[in-house]
Motif scaffolding. Structure first.
Motif, mmCIF file in Angstrom:
data_model
loop_
_atom_site.group_PDB
_atom_site.id
_atom_site.type_symbol
_atom_site.label_atom_id
_atom_site.label_comp_id
_atom_site.label_asym_id
_atom_site.label_seq_id
_atom_site.Cartn_x
_atom_site.Cartn_y
_atom_site.Cartn_z
ATOM 1 N N GLY A 88 48.237 33.063 25.602
ATOM 2 C CA GLY A 88 47.442 32.670 24.262
ATOM 3 C C GLY A 88 45.899 32.881 24.328
ATOM 4 O O GLY A 88 45.369 32.440 23.139
ATOM 5 N N MET A 89 45.488 32.915 25.404
ATOM 6 C CA MET A 89 44.062 33.117 25.477
ATOM 7 C C MET A 89 43.532 34.530 25.546
ATOM 8 O O MET A 89 44.008 35.595 25.984
ATOM 9 C CB MET A 89 43.492 32.545 27.169
ATOM 10 N N SER A 90 42.686 34.809 24.480
ATOM 11 C CA SER A 90 42.235 35.942 24.210
ATOM 12 C C SER A 90 41.173 36.803 25.481
ATOM 13 O O SER A 90 40.926 35.761 26.439
ATOM 14 C CB SER A 90 41.455 36.157 23.100
ATOM 15 N N ALA A 91 40.960 37.913 25.601
ATOM 16 C CA ALA A 91 40.139 38.395 26.866
ATOM 17 C C ALA A 91 38.780 37.928 26.725
ATOM 18 O O ALA A 91 38.312 37.545 27.763
ATOM 19 C CB ALA A 91 40.151 39.779 26.648
ATOM 20 N N LEU A 221 51.550 41.793 33.066
ATOM 21 C CA LEU A 221 51.480 42.093 31.508
ATOM 22 C C LEU A 221 50.207 41.309 30.998
ATOM 23 O O LEU A 221 49.315 41.700 30.039
ATOM 24 C CB LEU A 221 52.510 41.914 30.638
ATOM 25 N N VAL A 222 50.318 39.848 31.503
ATOM 26 C CA VAL A 222 49.156 38.792 30.988
ATOM 27 C C VAL A 222 47.778 39.412 31.651
ATOM 28 O O VAL A 222 46.848 39.328 30.950
ATOM 29 C CB VAL A 222 49.622 37.556 31.533
ATOM 30 N N VAL A 223 47.783 39.814 32.848
ATOM 31 C CA VAL A 223 46.679 40.355 33.586
ATOM 32 C C VAL A 223 46.074 41.532 32.926
ATOM 33 O O VAL A 223 44.840 41.679 32.586
ATOM 34 C CB VAL A 223 46.850 40.584 35.049
ATOM 35 N N GLU A 224 47.002 42.541 32.542
ATOM 36 C CA GLU A 224 46.558 43.733 31.866
ATOM 37 C C GLU A 224 45.872 43.398 30.408
ATOM 38 O O GLU A 224 44.787 43.986 30.098
ATOM 39 C CB GLU A 224 47.675 44.625 31.569
ATOM 40 N N ARG A 225 46.695 42.303 29.858
ATOM 41 C CA ARG A 225 45.986 41.753 28.692
ATOM 42 C C ARG A 225 44.572 41.329 28.594
ATOM 43 O O ARG A 225 43.951 41.400 27.627
ATOM 44 C CB ARG A 225 47.058 41.101 27.774
ATOM 45 N N MET A 226 44.625 40.539 29.426
ATOM 46 C CA MET A 226 43.340 39.928 29.865
ATOM 47 C C MET A 226 42.082 40.765 30.503
ATOM 48 O O MET A 226 40.762 40.684 30.149
ATOM 49 C CB MET A 226 43.457 38.640 30.657
ATOM 50 N N LEU A 227 42.481 41.501 31.614
ATOM 51 C CA LEU A 227 41.438 41.975 32.383
ATOM 52 C C LEU A 227 41.464 43.629 32.325
ATOM 53 O O LEU A 227 40.498 44.042 32.592
ATOM 54 C CB LEU A 227 41.830 41.736 33.948
ATOM 55 N N GLY A 228 42.371 44.095 31.582
ATOM 56 C CA GLY A 228 42.394 45.775 31.661
ATOM 57 C C GLY A 228 42.352 46.037 33.153
ATOM 58 O O GLY A 228 43.489 45.882 33.970
ATOM 59 N N GLY A 229 41.534 46.993 33.665
ATOM 60 C CA GLY A 229 41.582 47.501 34.822
ATOM 61 C C GLY A 229 40.530 46.835 35.767
ATOM 62 O O GLY A 229 40.068 47.595 36.880
ATOM 63 N N LYS A 230 40.016 45.944 35.327
ATOM 64 C CA LYS A 230 39.045 44.831 36.343
ATOM 65 C C LYS A 230 39.894 44.504 37.769
ATOM 66 O O LYS A 230 40.980 44.296 37.724
ATOM 67 C CB LYS A 230 38.578 43.778 35.776
ATOM 68 N N GLY A 231 39.156 44.541 38.871
ATOM 69 C CA GLY A 231 39.729 43.983 39.941
ATOM 70 C C GLY A 231 39.988 42.368 39.900
ATOM 71 O O GLY A 231 39.418 41.876 39.092
ATOM 72 N N GLY A 232 40.619 41.954 40.826
ATOM 73 C CA GLY A 232 41.286 40.673 40.824
ATOM 74 C C GLY A 232 40.043 39.743 41.688
ATOM 75 O O GLY A 232 39.337 40.458 42.441
ATOM 76 N N ALA A 239 45.575 44.528 38.198
ATOM 77 C CA ALA A 239 46.738 44.945 37.779
ATOM 78 C C ALA A 239 47.556 46.261 38.705
ATOM 79 O O ALA A 239 48.460 46.094 38.867
ATOM 80 C CB ALA A 239 46.380 45.439 36.414
ATOM 81 N N PRO A 240 46.749 46.934 39.487
ATOM 82 C CA PRO A 240 47.349 48.004 40.280
ATOM 83 C C PRO A 240 48.025 47.389 41.367
ATOM 84 O O PRO A 240 49.006 47.847 41.593
ATOM 85 C CB PRO A 240 46.180 48.941 40.681
ATOM 86 N N TRP A 241 47.322 46.411 41.920
ATOM 87 C CA TRP A 241 48.222 45.582 42.974
ATOM 88 C C TRP A 241 49.361 44.890 42.517
ATOM 89 O O TRP A 241 50.313 44.958 42.923
ATOM 90 C CB TRP A 241 47.155 44.652 43.560
ATOM 91 N N LEU A 242 49.208 44.355 41.339
ATOM 92 C CA LEU A 242 50.470 43.733 40.645
ATOM 93 C C LEU A 242 51.302 44.707 40.363
ATOM 94 O O LEU A 242 52.548 44.402 40.403
ATOM 95 C CB LEU A 242 50.114 42.952 39.570
ATOM 96 N N ARG A 243 50.979 45.827 39.853
ATOM 97 C CA ARG A 243 52.152 46.763 39.737
ATOM 98 C C ARG A 243 52.748 47.433 40.941
ATOM 99 O O ARG A 243 54.074 47.486 40.783
ATOM 100 C CB ARG A 243 51.407 47.940 38.867
ATOM 101 N N ALA A 244 52.362 47.479 42.011
ATOM 102 C CA ALA A 244 52.744 47.764 43.433
ATOM 103 C C ALA A 244 53.819 47.011 43.548
ATOM 104 O O ALA A 244 54.742 47.084 44.346
ATOM 105 C CB ALA A 244 51.590 48.214 44.242
#
Length: 261
Positions: A88-91, A221-232, A239-244
């Motif tokens: 529910g939190m926007s980017a 999905l939540v990370v992609e919605r909040m961060l896009g391609g930013k690193g953790g 997101a790439p690490w989570l995808r893996a």
């Protein structure tokens, strides 16, 4: 001094509500901390149920094992729902306080890592890091066979042809995909009437694994919605690490044998 109501005193609720200390004035930070606390407690609840299931397996009690696994699944569903609150939190709301996290990241959670260790995800690098500078609960967990190790030992005691190398490995060593274990599950599913208890156990385990993967995919999905391609924040690729990591499956042969069924 006024005595606290028993509800407050019993669970020390007053202390619990003193733990949330936002570092900024950003609107979303309090909710972020609250949900993070909830997830940590739920990790512990799931771990407790899986530990109960493991103890039941040690005495070959499939009914009690499945009961504990079903409780774990109910709590896992609540864990998945936690992402809905976070979602529910926007980017822009998240960015407003993300800087105060410094290098804090969920990957640093010992409660989460303990849960993964219990279920059997014990990759060498995480095991080595735990022995070097890990939380005592993590080191204690690595001294025990994982839940899946306990499952395979139970099946071997029931006469199933579990490969000896799966039974003799060290507890800290991760179980690797085994054609022999896959064949055992195939045997079970080809005649579920004959192998009723093993089939019931397999389905209960698979639901636990499914819910964990559901949690991971929703996290992504939540990370992609909040961060896009930013690193953790903890140094991961985000997101790439989570995808893996989403490709990982607990109790692997319960997924792979289906191709042969």
């Amino acid at each position: 001094m006024t005595q606290a109501p028993e509800y407050v005193a019993y669970a020390r609720m007053d202390e619990l509500h003193e733990l949330q200390n936002p570092r900024s004035d950003a609107r979303g930070e309090l909710n972020f901390i609250l949900i993070s606390h909830v997830k940590e407690l739920l990790f512990r609840a799931v771990t407790d149920d899986l530990d109960t299931a493991r103890a039941a397996l040690d005495r070959d009690d499939v009914a009690d094992t499945c009961l504990a696994l079903s409780r774990a699944v109910r709590t896992q569903r609540v864990l998945v729902a936690c992402w809905e609150s976070m979602n529910g939190m926007s980017a822009d709301e998240f960015v407003a306080f993300r800087h105060v996290l410094n290098d804090a990241s969920g990957v640093q959670s010992f409660a989460y890592r303990t849960l993964e260790f219990v279920m059997g995800n014990r990759p060498r690098d995480k095991v080595e890091a735990t022995y070097e500078d890990g939380h005592p609960l993590l080191r204690a967990e690595l001294a025990k066979p994982s839940l899946y190790d306990a499952v395979l030992a139970h099946l071997a005691r029931q006469g199933y042809a579990i490969p000896q190398d799966c039974l003799e490995k060290s507890p800290a060593q991760q179980h690797e995909l085994s054609a022999g274990v896959e064949s055992v599950w195939l045997e079970v599913y080809r005649d579920t009437g004959k192998h009723h208890e093993a089939h019931r156990l397999a389905e209960a385990l698979l639901e636990v694994a499914y819910q964990f993967s559901h949690w991971r995919s929703t996290h992504l999905l939540v990370v992609e919605r909040m961060l896009g391609g930013k690193g953790g924040t903890g140094g991961s690729d985000g997101a790439p690490w989570l995808r893996a990591i989403n490709e990982h499956r607990f109790f692997p042969e319960l997924w792979t044998f289906r191709t042969r069924l």
